[in-house]
Motif scaffolding. Structure first.
Motif, short mmCIF file in Angstrom:
data_model
loop_
_atom_site.label_atom_id
_atom_site.label_comp_id
_atom_site.label_asym_id
_atom_site.label_seq_id
_atom_site.Cartn_x
_atom_site.Cartn_y
_atom_site.Cartn_z
N GLN A 1 27.02 61.44 4.63
CA GLN A 1 27.53 61.76 5.97
C GLN A 1 29.03 61.95 5.89
OE1 GLN A 1 25.53 62.38 8.23
NE2 GLN A 1 26.27 61.91 10.26
N VAL A 2 29.51 62.95 6.59
CA VAL A 2 30.94 63.27 6.61
C VAL A 2 31.44 63.26 8.04
CG1 VAL A 2 32.64 65.07 6.14
CG2 VAL A 2 30.82 64.63 4.50
N GLN A 3 32.63 62.75 8.23
CA GLN A 3 33.25 62.76 9.55
C GLN A 3 34.65 63.36 9.45
OE1 GLN A 3 33.07 58.63 10.95
NE2 GLN A 3 31.71 59.31 12.57
N LEU A 4 35.00 64.14 10.47
CA LEU A 4 36.36 64.63 10.64
C LEU A 4 36.88 64.02 11.94
CD1 LEU A 4 36.03 68.44 9.78
CD2 LEU A 4 36.62 66.56 8.26
N VAL A 5 37.94 63.24 11.84
CA VAL A 5 38.49 62.56 13.01
C VAL A 5 39.89 63.10 13.30
CG1 VAL A 5 39.14 60.35 14.01
CG2 VAL A 5 37.13 60.50 12.52
N GLU A 6 40.03 63.68 14.47
CA GLU A 6 41.29 64.29 14.88
C GLU A 6 42.09 63.34 15.75
OE1 GLU A 6 38.91 68.50 15.38
OE2 GLU A 6 38.84 66.81 16.74
N SER A 7 43.38 63.52 15.75
CA SER A 7 44.26 62.77 16.63
C SER A 7 45.54 63.57 16.85
CB SER A 7 44.61 61.41 16.01
OG SER A 7 45.27 61.57 14.79
N GLY A 8 46.29 63.20 17.90
CA GLY A 8 47.58 63.80 18.13
C GLY A 8 47.68 64.75 19.30
N GLY A 9 46.58 65.05 19.95
CA GLY A 9 46.66 65.94 21.10
C GLY A 9 47.30 65.25 22.29
N GLY A 10 47.52 66.01 23.35
CA GLY A 10 48.11 65.43 24.54
C GLY A 10 48.73 66.47 25.44
N LEU A 11 49.55 65.99 26.37
CA LEU A 11 50.23 66.84 27.35
C LEU A 11 51.70 66.94 26.98
CD1 LEU A 11 50.39 68.34 30.10
CD2 LEU A 11 50.73 66.09 31.16
N VAL A 12 52.22 68.15 26.95
CA VAL A 12 53.62 68.37 26.59
C VAL A 12 54.17 69.51 27.43
CG1 VAL A 12 53.07 69.96 24.70
CG2 VAL A 12 55.20 68.65 24.63
N LEU B 1 54.09 68.97 19.21
CA LEU B 1 53.02 68.01 18.96
C LEU B 1 52.62 68.13 17.50
CD1 LEU B 1 50.59 68.36 22.02
CD2 LEU B 1 51.96 66.36 21.45
N ARG B 2 52.07 67.04 16.96
CA ARG B 2 51.54 67.07 15.60
C ARG B 2 50.11 66.56 15.62
NH1 ARG B 2 52.51 63.36 10.36
NH2 ARG B 2 52.44 64.97 8.74
N LEU B 3 49.20 67.43 15.18
CA LEU B 3 47.80 67.05 15.09
C LEU B 3 47.47 66.59 13.67
CD1 LEU B 3 46.11 70.03 17.01
CD2 LEU B 3 47.08 67.92 17.93
N SER B 4 46.57 65.63 13.59
CA SER B 4 46.09 65.15 12.29
C SER B 4 44.57 65.17 12.28
CB SER B 4 46.56 63.72 12.02
OG SER B 4 47.95 63.62 12.01
N CYS B 5 44.00 65.37 11.11
CA CYS B 5 42.55 65.35 10.97
C CYS B 5 42.22 64.74 9.62
CB CYS B 5 41.98 66.75 11.07
SG CYS B 5 40.22 66.87 10.67
N ALA B 6 41.52 63.61 9.64
CA ALA B 6 41.16 62.91 8.41
C ALA B 6 39.67 63.06 8.15
CB ALA B 6 41.53 61.45 8.51
#
Length: 120
Positions: A1-12, A18-23
């Motif tokens: 099983q593989v997961q891609l987890v994103e973070s860093g979105g929002g309102l600007v 903004l800086r998005l990350s995906c692990a």
């Protein structure tokens, strides 16, 4: 099983950054290309930027110069630095990875998406 987890979105605000990350995690043997796509309301999903395992990059014309994609192969993570944001950049941003699992099969995986909203 593989997961891609994103973070860093929002309102600007327009002009901001903004800086998005995906692990990526799970049963990963190696990762080929990684990238970011986006989908605005009522529109099709479109490519934003991609990066190969060797570091070659490709950008949509609409984000060239303003966005920078990078990756940390040791962490199986891809980043998207977004500068000079415009209201038309508002969309759900999806991380994508083409990777090879331990069975040596290549698959495409998508993250769950992260909302980016740019106010004028």
């Amino acid at each position: 099983q593989v997961q891609l987890v994103e973070s860093g979105g929002g309102l600007v605000q327009a002009g901001g950054s903004l800086r998005l990350s995906c692990a990526a995690s799970g049963s990963i043997f190696s990762i080929n290309a990684m990238g970011w796509y986006r989908q605005a309301p009522g529109k099709q999903r479109e490519l934003v930027a991609t990066i190969t395992s060797g570091g070659s990059t490709n950008y949509a014309d609409s984000v060239k110069v303003r966005f920078t994609i990078s990756r940390d192969n040791a962490k199986n993570t891809v980043y998207l630095q977004m500068n000079s944001l415009k209201p038309e950049d508002t969309a759900v941003y999806y991380c994508h990875a083409n990777l090879i699992n331990f069975s040596r099969y290549a698959y495409n995986y998508w993250g769950q998406g992260t909302q980016v909203t740019v106010s004028s």
